[in-house]
Structure formats: C-alpha cells, structure tokens
Design a protein around this motif. Structure first.
Motif, PDB file in Angstrom:
ATOM      1  N   PHE A  95       0.817  -1.205   0.000  1.00  8.69           N
ATOM      2  CA  PHE A  95       0.000   0.000   0.000  1.00  8.69           C
ATOM      3  C   PHE A  95       0.857   1.263   0.000  1.00  8.69           C
ATOM      4  O   PHE A  95       0.455   2.297  -0.546  1.00  8.69           O
ATOM      5  N   ALA A  96       2.039   1.206   0.627  1.00  7.37           N
ATOM      6  CA  ALA A  96       2.875   2.405   0.765  1.00  7.37           C
ATOM      7  C   ALA A  96       3.798   2.628  -0.429  1.00  7.37           C
ATOM      8  O   ALA A  96       4.253   3.762  -0.655  1.00  7.37           O
ATOM      9  N   GLN A  97       4.112   1.561  -1.172  1.00  4.74           N
ATOM     10  CA  GLN A  97       4.994   1.722  -2.328  1.00  4.74           C
ATOM     11  C   GLN A  97       4.372   2.671  -3.361  1.00  4.74           C
ATOM     12  O   GLN A  97       3.158   2.652  -3.578  1.00  4.74           O
ATOM     13  N   ALA A  98       5.209   3.458  -3.994  1.00  2.92           N
ATOM     14  CA  ALA A  98       4.729   4.434  -4.983  1.00  2.92           C
ATOM     15  C   ALA A  98       4.124   3.730  -6.187  1.00  2.92           C
ATOM     16  O   ALA A  98       4.587   2.667  -6.602  1.00  2.92           O
ATOM     17  N   ALA A  99       3.054   4.306  -6.725  1.00  2.00           N
ATOM     18  CA  ALA A  99       2.409   3.737  -7.909  1.00  2.00           C
ATOM     19  C   ALA A  99       3.203   4.102  -9.160  1.00  2.00           C
ATOM     20  O   ALA A  99       3.984   5.048  -9.161  1.00  2.00           O
ATOM     21  N   LEU A 111      -0.439   4.835  -1.491  1.00  2.00           N
ATOM     22  CA  LEU A 111      -1.267   5.482  -0.470  1.00  2.00           C
ATOM     23  C   LEU A 111      -0.402   6.263   0.507  1.00  2.00           C
ATOM     24  O   LEU A 111       0.766   5.916   0.731  1.00  2.00           O
ATOM     25  N   PRO A 112      -0.939   7.328   1.094  1.00  2.00           N
ATOM     26  CA  PRO A 112      -0.208   8.003   2.174  1.00  2.00           C
ATOM     27  C   PRO A 112       0.112   7.000   3.290  1.00  2.00           C
ATOM     28  O   PRO A 112      -0.684   6.093   3.568  1.00  2.00           O
ATOM     29  N   TYR A 113       1.263   7.179   3.909  1.00  2.00           N
ATOM     30  CA  TYR A 113       1.747   6.164   4.859  1.00  2.00           C
ATOM     31  C   TYR A 113       0.743   5.851   5.979  1.00  2.00           C
ATOM     32  O   TYR A 113       0.477   4.671   6.250  1.00  2.00           O
ATOM     33  N   PRO A 114       0.140   6.842   6.654  1.00  2.00           N
ATOM     34  CA  PRO A 114      -0.839   6.508   7.703  1.00  2.00           C
ATOM     35  C   PRO A 114      -2.021   5.697   7.160  1.00  2.00           C
ATOM     36  O   PRO A 114      -2.495   4.758   7.819  1.00  2.00           O
ATOM     37  N   LEU A 115      -2.486   6.055   5.955  1.00  2.00           N
ATOM     38  CA  LEU A 115      -3.597   5.319   5.353  1.00  2.00           C
ATOM     39  C   LEU A 115      -3.161   3.903   4.980  1.00  2.00           C
ATOM     40  O   LEU A 115      -3.941   2.947   5.125  1.00  2.00           O
ATOM     41  N   ALA A 116      -1.922   3.753   4.526  1.00  2.00           N
ATOM     42  CA  ALA A 116      -1.403   2.424   4.198  1.00  2.00           C
ATOM     43  C   ALA A 116      -1.400   1.521   5.427  1.00  2.00           C
ATOM     44  O   ALA A 116      -1.775   0.344   5.358  1.00  2.00           O
ATOM     45  N   LEU A 117      -1.003   2.071   6.583  1.00  2.00           N
ATOM     46  CA  LEU A 117      -0.986   1.291   7.818  1.00  2.00           C
ATOM     47  C   LEU A 117      -2.406   0.924   8.246  1.00  2.00           C
ATOM     48  O   LEU A 117      -2.663  -0.211   8.682  1.00  2.00           O
ATOM     49  N   ALA A 118      -3.326   1.879   8.128  1.00  2.00           N
ATOM     50  CA  ALA A 118      -4.710   1.618   8.510  1.00  2.00           C
ATOM     51  C   ALA A 118      -5.324   0.524   7.639  1.00  2.00           C
ATOM     52  O   ALA A 118      -6.034  -0.368   8.137  1.00  2.00           O
ATOM     53  N   CYS A 119      -5.052   0.563   6.353  1.00  2.00           N
ATOM     54  CA  CYS A 119      -5.600  -0.453   5.443  1.00  2.00           C
ATOM     55  C   CYS A 119      -4.975  -1.818   5.699  1.00  2.00           C
ATOM     56  O   CYS A 119      -5.656  -2.843   5.607  1.00  2.00           O
ATOM     57  N   LEU A 170       9.892   2.705  -1.239  1.00  2.00           N
ATOM     58  CA  LEU A 170       9.098   2.999  -0.043  1.00  2.00           C
ATOM     59  C   LEU A 170       9.325   4.435   0.401  1.00  2.00           C
ATOM     60  O   LEU A 170      10.408   4.997   0.182  1.00  2.00           O
ATOM     61  N   PRO A 171       8.339   5.054   1.043  1.00  2.00           N
ATOM     62  CA  PRO A 171       8.526   6.418   1.550  1.00  2.00           C
ATOM     63  C   PRO A 171       9.565   6.437   2.664  1.00  2.00           C
ATOM     64  O   PRO A 171       9.755   5.434   3.364  1.00  2.00           O
ATOM     65  N   PRO A 172      10.252   7.550   2.876  1.00  2.00           N
ATOM     66  CA  PRO A 172      11.317   7.622   3.897  1.00  2.00           C
ATOM     67  C   PRO A 172      10.830   7.289   5.306  1.00  2.00           C
ATOM     68  O   PRO A 172      11.579   6.749   6.114  1.00  2.00           O
ATOM     69  N   GLU A 173       9.574   7.621   5.596  1.00  2.00           N
ATOM     70  CA  GLU A 173       9.060   7.410   6.963  1.00  2.00           C
ATOM     71  C   GLU A 173       8.664   5.969   7.238  1.00  2.00           C
ATOM     72  O   GLU A 173       8.258   5.640   8.370  1.00  2.00           O
ATOM     73  N   PHE A 174       8.759   5.087   6.251  1.00  2.00           N
ATOM     74  CA  PHE A 174       8.268   3.714   6.438  1.00  2.00           C
ATOM     75  C   PHE A 174       8.997   2.992   7.573  1.00  2.00           C
ATOM     76  O   PHE A 174       8.388   2.237   8.321  1.00  2.00           O
ATOM     77  N   GLY A 175      10.307   3.208   7.703  1.00  2.00           N
ATOM     78  CA  GLY A 175      11.070   2.486   8.726  1.00  2.00           C
ATOM     79  C   GLY A 175      11.099   3.156  10.081  1.00  2.00           C
ATOM     80  O   GLY A 175      11.805   2.686  10.984  1.00  2.00           O
ATOM     81  N   TYR A 176      10.310   4.207  10.263  1.00  2.00           N
ATOM     82  CA  TYR A 176      10.399   4.979  11.515  1.00  2.00           C
ATOM     83  C   TYR A 176       9.864   4.203  12.719  1.00  2.00           C
ATOM     84  O   TYR A 176      10.562   4.046  13.734  1.00  2.00           O
ATOM     85  N   LEU A 177       8.653   3.696  12.649  1.00  2.00           N
ATOM     86  CA  LEU A 177       8.037   3.047  13.804  1.00  2.00           C
ATOM     87  C   LEU A 177       8.814   1.825  14.258  1.00  2.00           C
ATOM     88  O   LEU A 177       9.014   1.605  15.460  1.00  2.00           O
ATOM     89  N   GLY A 178       9.245   1.010  13.313  1.00  2.00           N
ATOM     90  CA  GLY A 178       9.915  -0.228  13.679  1.00  2.00           C
ATOM     91  C   GLY A 178      11.284  -0.040  14.294  1.00  2.00           C
ATOM     92  O   GLY A 178      11.798  -0.944  14.956  1.00  2.00           O
ATOM     93  N   SER A 255       8.199  -2.597   9.186  1.00  2.00           N
ATOM     94  CA  SER A 255       8.839  -1.299   9.328  1.00  2.00           C
ATOM     95  C   SER A 255      10.280  -1.452   9.806  1.00  2.00           C
ATOM     96  O   SER A 255      11.178  -0.737   9.329  1.00  2.00           O
ATOM     97  N   GLU A 256      10.505  -2.381  10.743  1.00  2.00           N
ATOM     98  CA  GLU A 256      11.859  -2.579  11.272  1.00  2.00           C
ATOM     99  C   GLU A 256      12.834  -3.014  10.177  1.00  2.00           C
ATOM    100  O   GLU A 256      13.960  -2.517  10.091  1.00  2.00           O
ATOM    101  N   PHE A 257      12.388  -3.944   9.341  1.00  2.00           N
ATOM    102  CA  PHE A 257      13.269  -4.476   8.294  1.00  2.00           C
ATOM    103  C   PHE A 257      13.064  -3.790   6.940  1.00  2.00           C
ATOM    104  O   PHE A 257      13.739  -4.131   5.963  1.00  2.00           O
ATOM    105  N   LYS A 258      12.110  -2.849   6.886  1.00  2.00           N
ATOM    106  CA  LYS A 258      11.804  -2.102   5.669  1.00  2.00           C
ATOM    107  C   LYS A 258      11.548  -3.030   4.484  1.00  2.00           C
ATOM    108  O   LYS A 258      12.063  -2.823   3.376  1.00  2.00           O
ATOM    109  N   SER A 259      10.737  -4.047   4.754  1.00  2.00           N
ATOM    110  CA  SER A 259      10.420  -5.007   3.692  1.00  2.00           C
ATOM    111  C   SER A 259       9.147  -5.770   4.053  1.00  2.00           C
ATOM    112  O   SER A 259       8.827  -5.951   5.234  1.00  2.00           O
TER     113      SER A 259
END
Length: 341
Positions: A95-99, A111-119, A170-178, A255-259
């Motif tokens: 969901f977060a990868q660019a189209a 999708l925007p990162y927060p929306l990607a996580l919610a979905c 992936l967006p730069p913020e993807f690995g932040y939470l993990g 998020s931790e492994f960015k994959s």
C-alpha cells in the motif's frame, strides 16, 4: 458483663490462594530456576543485558500470546496469527509503495503512509472476522478454521510478493516506527507497546467484566449462554482483538526491516500457543492467565537462548522446546492434583 471474643476461623476455612495464582507462581519459579540452571551451564549467561534480551528479543511472540491466551481461555484456538503477521506486513509495504510502471515488486498503490498502515491493519482484522464467521456462525472447530485462514493469509502475502519480498520504492518514513527508540535508550517502541498491551490485558482479565465473561465461556459455554451472555459476539471480539495485535506486530516488523516478506512470522503461531501452554493456560479453556503466559515466554526464551549458547543445532532446539512443553504440562497437572487432593 463478660466481653465476647470473636472466634478465629478454623484453618480449613481460611482463604486459600486460587489455583490460577498457584500455577502462575509455579511457572514463575520454574522460569527463575531454569535461568539459574542455564547460568551454570552456559558461559556468560548470567548477565543483566541477557535478562533484558530474553524479553526484548521476544516482544513479537509475547504480543501474539496475549490474543492467543484470551482465546484459549474462552475454549478456542487461533493458529492464524503467524499468517496475519506476514499478510499485514506485506500489505503495509504494498500500500505504501509508490504507484507507477516498472518492476512489479517495486510498484504499489501509492497510499499516504498513515492510510497504508490503517488499510493493512484492516486487512489483518478481516482474517479475524473470517475466523469468527466460521467458528461462531457455522460451528466449525476453531483449530481447523484458524489453520485454514493461516494458510490463506500467507498465500495472499505470497501472491502479492510473487514468492519473494517487497523492499524498494518505499517512503522515507516507512522504517520509523519499527526502529524508534524510546526514552533515550535502546529500547524500541515495539517493546514498550508490548508492555502496554500486557498491562491492559491483565487489567481486562482481572478487573473488567469482559475478562470474567471470557472465563465463564471457557468454563461452561452452555451455562454462559443460558445466563444471557452473547457468546458468539464475545468470541468475535476476541478474534478481532487477536488479529489486530497480529496485524500490529506484522506492521512493526515490516517497518523494522523495511520489507514485506511472505515468510515472516512462520511458526510464530505455534510459539504463541506454546508459551500459553507453558504458562498454565488450559487447552480446554476456562483456566489460565496472561501473566502465566508471559512467564511461559521467559521459559521458552531461556531454553532457546541456552541451546544457542551451547551451540546446539536447530533440530535439537525443537526437541528441547517439545520436552519443555511436555514437562511443564505434566508438572502443572501433577501440582494441581496434589494441591487439591
């Protein structure tokens, strides 16, 4: 007038520790004993950092064990959590990868990162809803249903990743939470979240009607239904709760492994079941606790860590896990029978 004295209660009428508390203390004692024994057998095992690692390195399985414990207490299984971990992680990446056009593994929905996580979390809970549908509505045994949905969830993840993994675009913020550290230490956000989930689960279990109802359903489902409890709706909420935790675990690991990896979480469902059983949760329902499950996780972590320190092969580690589970269940059954004789 002679003053009246209040008679002291006879010894057999005094309040006694509950069987559940007794088993929890027994499991905690076994965990401490195993750790001390391992410290004698394995060089440099008795260290503060190693004690911390026993918890922090197993945050994912302990988190999954919370939902699995509640369902076991209610008399139901959830073996789908490992598949949900894989699915939610893969979905969060996809969901977060660019189209756009290009490599199929590099293109997502953008999708925007927060929306990607919610979905992604919604996708995880959809598996929980599917579990509840077949268990509650159609009356299929939960062990069969959740084994099936585990394979469905992992199969969907494999289709999305083409049997490989997604880790680019992936967006730069993807690995932040993990990889977020808390309080200026090396303790990650995922570990703190696990601790919060444990505290909330203990509060629900001990202080809320929801927890009491879970025990009533597991002890006598027919009596619970006749008492006016909506057993189906309660079990549905338990499956949604368990799948939500599994979804969060999968998202944090991705998020931790960015994959997004379709094989992530393999055998986690069985480890979550093992730590619950080690912690004294009855496989037939109606008995057990989240704190017991936590100490069961410590037992499993000590066994695994000691086996690694002794340079035993993974095959021997599986055998040690099996022996630990068997001895724990036998010891708990014997201790309860002797106590209540």
């Amino acid at each position: 007038m002679m003053s009246e004295t209040v008679p002291r209660p006879a010894p057999h009428t005094r309040r006694r520790m509950s069987d559940e508390s007794f088993i929890t203390l027994l499991v905690a004692g076994v965990a401490v004993g195993l750790f001390l024994f391992a410290s004698l057998m394995v060089p440099n095992f008795f260290q503060v950092q190693n004690m911390i690692n026993l918890v922090t390195n197993n945050w994912a399985v302990i988190s999954l064990g919370i939902g699995v414990t509640f369902l076991l207490v209610s008399g139901n299984f959830d073996l789908s959590v490992g598949g949900i971990v894989a699915l939610s992680g893969v979905l969060s990446v996809w969901f977060a990868q660019a189209a756009g056009d290009g490599n199929p593994l590099s293109v997502g929905l953008g999708l925007p990162y927060p929306l990607a996580l919610a979905c992604a979390l919604a996708g995880a809970m959809a598996i929980g809803a599917l579990n509840a549908l077949f268990v509650v509505r159609f009356g299929i045994p939960s062990i069969i249903v959740t084994l099936g949905t585990m394979m469905v969830a992992r199969g969907i993840a494999q289709v999305i990743t083409h049997g490989s993994q997604r880790n680019t675009n992936l967006p730069p913020e993807f690995g932040y939470l993990g990889n977020l550290s808390m309080f200026g230490t090396s303790v990650k956000f995922a570990v703190v979240l696990m601790a919060v989930l444990l505290l909330v689960a203990v509060f629900i279990e001990k202080r809320m009607v929801f927890g009491r109802i879970t025990y009533w359903i597991g002890t006598n489902p027919v009596a619970a239904t006749l008492s006016g409890i909506d057993r189906g709706w309660h079990i549905t909420k338990l499956y949604l709760f368990s799948s939500a935790i599994a979804g969060i675990v999968g998202i944090l690991l991705a998020s931790e492994f960015k994959s997004g990896y379709s094989n992530r979480g393999t055998l986690m469902e069985f480890d979550a079941l093992v730590i619950a059983l080690l912690g004294g949760v009855a496989i037939a329902g109606g008995f057990g606790s989240v704190i017991g499950m936590f100490f069961g996780a410590i037992i499993l972590a000590v066994v695994t860590s000691a086996a690694t320190g002794l340079v035993l092969s993974p095959d021997w580690q599986y055998i040690l896990k099996a022996i630990a589970v068997f001895l724990a269940i036998v010891a708990q059954t014997w201790a309860l029978a002797r106590r209540n004789r």
